[in-house]
Design a protein around this motif. Structure first.
Motif, PDB file in Angstrom:
ATOM      1  N   ASN A 178     -64.513 -99.547  63.491  1.00  0.00           N
ATOM      2  CA  ASN A 178     -64.877 -98.204  64.415  1.00  0.00           C
ATOM      3  C   ASN A 178     -63.272 -98.357  65.582  1.00  0.00           C
ATOM      4  OD1 ASN A 178     -67.705 -98.097  64.752  1.00  0.00           O
ATOM      5  ND2 ASN A 178     -67.668-100.295  65.896  1.00  0.00           N
ATOM      6  N   LYS A 179     -62.076 -99.104  65.531  1.00  0.00           N
ATOM      7  CA  LYS A 179     -60.669 -98.857  65.470  1.00  0.00           C
ATOM      8  C   LYS A 179     -60.115 -98.442  64.995  1.00  0.00           C
ATOM      9  CE  LYS A 179     -57.178-101.712  67.483  1.00  0.00           C
ATOM     10  NZ  LYS A 179     -56.049-103.159  67.788  1.00  0.00           N
ATOM     11  N   LYS A 209     -62.672-109.211  73.152  1.00  0.00           N
ATOM     12  CA  LYS A 209     -63.883-108.972  72.597  1.00  0.00           C
ATOM     13  C   LYS A 209     -65.138-109.932  71.489  1.00  0.00           C
ATOM     14  CE  LYS A 209     -63.158-104.019  71.247  1.00  0.00           C
ATOM     15  NZ  LYS A 209     -63.397-103.064  69.571  1.00  0.00           N
ATOM     16  N   HIS A 226     -75.032-102.947  72.185  1.00  0.00           N
ATOM     17  CA  HIS A 226     -73.726-102.120  72.901  1.00  0.00           C
ATOM     18  C   HIS A 226     -72.853-103.114  72.022  1.00  0.00           C
ATOM     19  CE1 HIS A 226     -70.371 -99.404  73.381  1.00  0.00           C
ATOM     20  NE2 HIS A 226     -69.650-100.017  74.075  1.00  0.00           N
ATOM     21  N   CYS A 227     -72.784-104.526  71.821  1.00  0.00           N
ATOM     22  CA  CYS A 227     -71.530-105.338  71.237  1.00  0.00           C
ATOM     23  C   CYS A 227     -72.249-105.516  69.456  1.00  0.00           C
ATOM     24  CB  CYS A 227     -71.676-105.619  72.323  1.00  0.00           C
ATOM     25  SG  CYS A 227     -70.192-105.661  74.189  1.00  0.00           S
ATOM     26  N   ASP A 287     -64.776-102.575  74.863  1.00  0.00           N
ATOM     27  CA  ASP A 287     -64.899-101.593  74.218  1.00  0.00           C
ATOM     28  C   ASP A 287     -63.083-101.731  74.409  1.00  0.00           C
ATOM     29  OD1 ASP A 287     -67.231-100.118  73.776  1.00  0.00           O
ATOM     30  OD2 ASP A 287     -67.405 -99.604  74.799  1.00  0.00           O
ATOM     31  N   ASN A 288     -61.838-101.453  75.306  1.00  0.00           N
ATOM     32  CA  ASN A 288     -61.434-101.015  75.551  1.00  0.00           C
ATOM     33  C   ASN A 288     -60.262-102.637  74.695  1.00  0.00           C
ATOM     34  OD1 ASN A 288     -61.329 -98.201  76.414  1.00  0.00           O
ATOM     35  ND2 ASN A 288     -61.487 -99.235  78.598  1.00  0.00           N
ATOM     36  N   ASP A 304     -59.926 -99.146  82.228  1.00  0.00           N
ATOM     37  CA  ASP A 304     -59.924 -97.797  81.301  1.00  0.00           C
ATOM     38  C   ASP A 304     -58.531 -97.918  81.389  1.00  0.00           C
ATOM     39  OD1 ASP A 304     -62.515 -97.063  80.081  1.00  0.00           O
ATOM     40  OD2 ASP A 304     -63.045 -96.211  81.823  1.00  0.00           O
ATOM     41  N   GLN A 359     -61.399 -94.769  65.587  1.00  0.00           N
ATOM     42  CA  GLN A 359     -61.443 -94.157  68.012  1.00  0.00           C
ATOM     43  C   GLN A 359     -59.518 -93.631  67.031  1.00  0.00           C
ATOM     44  OE1 GLN A 359     -62.757 -93.790  70.118  1.00  0.00           O
ATOM     45  NE2 GLN A 359     -64.914 -94.528  69.080  1.00  0.00           N
ATOM     46  N   GLN A 364     -66.176-103.936  63.873  1.00  0.00           N
ATOM     47  CA  GLN A 364     -64.789-103.441  64.593  1.00  0.00           C
ATOM     48  C   GLN A 364     -63.747-102.962  64.221  1.00  0.00           C
ATOM     49  OE1 GLN A 364     -66.372-103.989  67.901  1.00  0.00           O
ATOM     50  NE2 GLN A 364     -67.613-104.640  66.934  1.00  0.00           N
ATOM     51  N   ARG A 381     -68.641-103.546  79.438  1.00  0.00           N
ATOM     52  CA  ARG A 381     -69.258-102.228  77.928  1.00  0.00           C
ATOM     53  C   ARG A 381     -67.597-102.098  78.447  1.00  0.00           C
ATOM     54  NH1 ARG A 381     -68.936 -97.499  78.586  1.00  0.00           N
ATOM     55  NH2 ARG A 381     -70.013 -97.552  80.496  1.00  0.00           N
ATOM     56  N   LYS A 382     -66.846-101.318  79.083  1.00  0.00           N
ATOM     57  CA  LYS A 382     -65.708-101.316  78.861  1.00  0.00           C
ATOM     58  C   LYS A 382     -65.027-101.969  78.827  1.00  0.00           C
ATOM     59  CE  LYS A 382     -66.598 -96.519  81.907  1.00  0.00           C
ATOM     60  NZ  LYS A 382     -66.426 -95.593  82.918  1.00  0.00           N
TER      61      LYS A 382
END
Length: 680
Positions: A644-645, A598, A624-625, A591-592, A552, A648, A641, A587-588
């Motif tokens: 989503n980016k 990815k 999730h992925c 996401d990051n 994170d 965010q 993806q 998962r994190k």
């Protein structure tokens, strides 16, 4: 001890009649008579019925009938060894009744016990009943569990209301009884005005009843506040991750009862008028000290926002009591040092340090007591806990700098003796926006140097690896490059990793430093072997507080995440994804991570998607992925993806703009001028 040994056989022969009605209106300390053998057997049979599998409705009817049967005998049964346990269970069971029924039962119960209340508080059996009684009164005040078990059955609700109405008509005498709030108020005033609560504080049984009463006055559930901590390994870990300023979360909710607030201030004012020697005697006593801790905690106004007129009187009495504790005829610095080293009184000092106002902390606690004593107290086996609480509540950057200058020389000895609490709190206090980059660099350098100095047998281990105690991974796992992923996962299932929890927390605090100040710490973590990193991901403490924190981290630390993912992907992704703690790391990281990271993660998951689909946590990660979408339509997955980016980044930008606008509005808002009071 026999059943009747806890009560007197020939005392208190006031049965039914006019004399008993008059006596029940006065709080007394008489001993109740011994309960009849027939009544004892009846209560024992009730306990068996409650333990059996009876319906909720039958249980409610049984509880209501039992309280009507034992009327005028509550005190006798509460002091009996066998019956007191059943009475406690009955008081807990009334939470399933309606609020009106509960209130009526408790009013009758307390009124019938008033002539014997003083004796009940000191008795080893009945004192537990009084604590449970206060917990039931709290549930009535807060309207807890009101018909919660019969919401879905309207017919039963109507029948209960009809029964309660008919009972209220048949019990006209209950209308003459005072309300629960009046009885609690009357009891507290009597205890404070007659100084009886001083005797209760020093009694082994009375201290628990008094603490339950204070919890009730502060609108806290006594059964939760006075609950024993968990046993075993979870006890230490749960105490470490507890919220700051936590005394079983006493200050979790504001007290809205003005009458009870006045009673708490009355108790505080009375305690502030004690002699300094008496106050310190209470602080050092096994039974009285927890009462003072609770009273200082619930009456502190520094961390809450009560009304102004109440805050002045409350804070003045609070600081007066604290000054008497810290100034017992000697200098405050010496007295603070002596009390902090006391195994019992140190808990009172911890409450004072965490609950006092900023002004009191800066002028008295830090400048007069802590400054110059930090190094000596931090090495003491008792006083170091006081220093930990003080480091958690440092208010200014200058204080953090002074604390580090005094504690810097003792970091290596603390690490050598495995006393990491002070080091953890020091690193946590430096992970602050107000702390300069130079100070954060000095803290990182001092801790890493202390690790190297205290761990002479580190060998090839990195500093953070030695700090968290990661040295029990078998070489057959970590040094076998030809092992397949399936073989590694089977071997790792048998590996018992025992990390140093405080070492993990120290490392996690260092990770929160600004980019550029903790480069050596990040390098040390990134140099850990792949198999050991995979084992850390599966650990409930290290995985959550260390590896997930790295995933994170902001953009300035992206290189660390990239190096760790390169070691874990693809060899260890499947075994980590199947773990209840490890799948959060993947998962994190997804996401990051960057687009390339990815894709690597999804490809690894897609190869074993059938295996992961049969696992609870692996199936969540697949969903999730969006692995299925990637396998069928890679172009659609890439487009999704990217969207989503973009979403965010848009959210972050909107939030930043909103915060900037809010700050601009606050700066431009005109400040209210304080009116000067007329001197006349």
């Amino acid at each position: 001890m026999s059943d009747g040994e806890s009560v007197d056989n020939g005392v208190a022969e006031n049965d039914q009649g006019e004399d008993n009605d008059q006596a029940s209106s006065v709080w007394g300390s008489e001993r109740p008579r011994k309960p009849d053998e027939e009544l004892v057997n009846y209560i024992a049979s009730v306990g068996g019925s409650l333990a059996s599998a009876i319906s909720e409705r039958e249980r409610k009817v049984l509880v209501a009938n039992v309280f009507s049967e034992i009327s005028k005998n509550e005190a006798s049964l509460a002091g009996n060894k066998k019956c007191s346990v059943v009475i406690e269970q009955l008081l807990k069971e009334i939470s399933k009744l309606s609020v009106k029924k509960r209130e009526r039962i408790l009013r009758v119960f307390i009124c019938n016990c008033r002539p014997y209340f003083g004796w009940l508080c000191y008795n080893r059996f009945s004192s537990h009943v009084i604590q449970t009684l206060f917990g039931s009164v709290f549930s009535v005040f807060n309207n807890e569990d009101a018909d919660s078990n019969t919401v879905n059955n309207s017919v039963e609700n109507d029948e209960e209301e009809h029964e309660s109405d008919s009972e209220d008509e048949n019990n006209e005498d209950d209308e003459d009884l005072p309300s629960l709030q009046d009885m609690v108020t009357d009891l507290t005033e009597r205890l404070v005005n007659t100084e009886e609560w001083w005797n209760l504080m020093f009694d082994q049984c009375g201290t628990h009843t008094l603490r339950s009463l204070i919890c009730l006055l502060s609108q806290q559930n006594p059964s939760l506040v006075l609950k024993k901590p968990p046993k075993g390994k979870s006890r230490r870990y749960k105490s470490l991750i507890a919220p700051k300023g936590n005394f079983q979360q006493v200050n979790g909710s504001t007290n809205k009862n003005e009458e009870f607030n006045k009673l708490l201030v009355l108790m505080l004012s009375t305690a502030s008028r004690w002699e300094a020697t008496d106050t310190q005697e209470a602080c050092k006593n096994n039974f009285a000290s927890p009462v003072l801790q609770l009273l200082l905690d619930v009456t502190a106004t520094a961390k809450s926002k009560p009304k102004k007129n109440k805050s002045k009187n409350n804070s003045r009495a609070w600081e007066t009591l604290v000054n008497k504790i810290l100034s017992g005829g000697t200098e405050m610095k010496d007295q603070f040092k002596e009390l902090s080293c006391h195994p019992i009184c140190s808990h009172v000092i911890q409450i004072i340090v965490t609950k006092c106002s900023n002004t009191f902390f800066n002028e008295h606690i830090f400048n007069d007591c802590l400054k110059g004593n930090l190094s000596e107290l931090s090495s003491h086996h008792v006083a170091n806990y006081v220093i930990q609480h003080a480091l958690s509540d440092l208010r200014e950057q200058d204080q953090i700098s002074i604390a580090f200058d005094e504690l810097e020389g003792g970091i290596s000895s603390s690490l050598l003796n495995n006393h990491l609490g002070v080091v953890w709190k020091l690193a946590e206090s430096c992970a602050n926006e107000l702390v300069s980059d130079s100070l954060q660099k000095r803290v990182c350098k001092a801790i890493l140097n202390g690790i190297r100095a205290s761990r002479s047998n580190m060998g090839r281990m990195s500093s953070i690896q030695a700090l968290i105690g990661l040295s029990n991974i078998p070489k057959s796992i970590s040094d076998d490059p030809e092992s397949k992923e399936g073989d590694l996962s089977e071997k790792q299932k048998n590996v018992k990793l025992s990390v140093n929890v405080l070492g993990v927390f120290v490392s996690a605090s260092l990770l929160r430093f600004r980019p550029g100040t903790n480069r050596a710490v990040l390098e040390s973590i990134a140099s850990i072997e792949a198999a050991e990193l995979a084992t850390l991901c599966k650990d409930p403490v290290a995985g959550k507080h260390l590896i997930e924190t790295i995933m994170d981290l902001p953009k300035g630390h992206a290189w660390v995440r990239q190096r760790i993912l390169n070691k874990l992907v693809p060899d260890f992704v499947i075994s980590i994804s199947e773990n209840r703690f490890g799948w959060h790391v993947i998962r994190k990281g997804f996401d990051n991570g960057t687009t390339n990271e990815k894709v690597r993660i999804v490809k690894s998951l897609a190869k074993s998607s059938s295996r992961l689909a049969g696992n609870t946590f692996g199936a969540r990660l697949l969903n999730h992925c969006k692995v299925q979408l990637y396998k069928q339509h890679p172009d659609h997955w890439n487009r999704d993806q990217n969207q989503n980016k973009h979403r965010q980044s848009k959210k972050k930008e909107n939030m930043k703009n909103w915060l900037d606008d809010l700050e601009a509005v606050n700066k431009s808002a005109p400040k209210k001028k304080k009116r000067k009071k007329n001197s006349s």
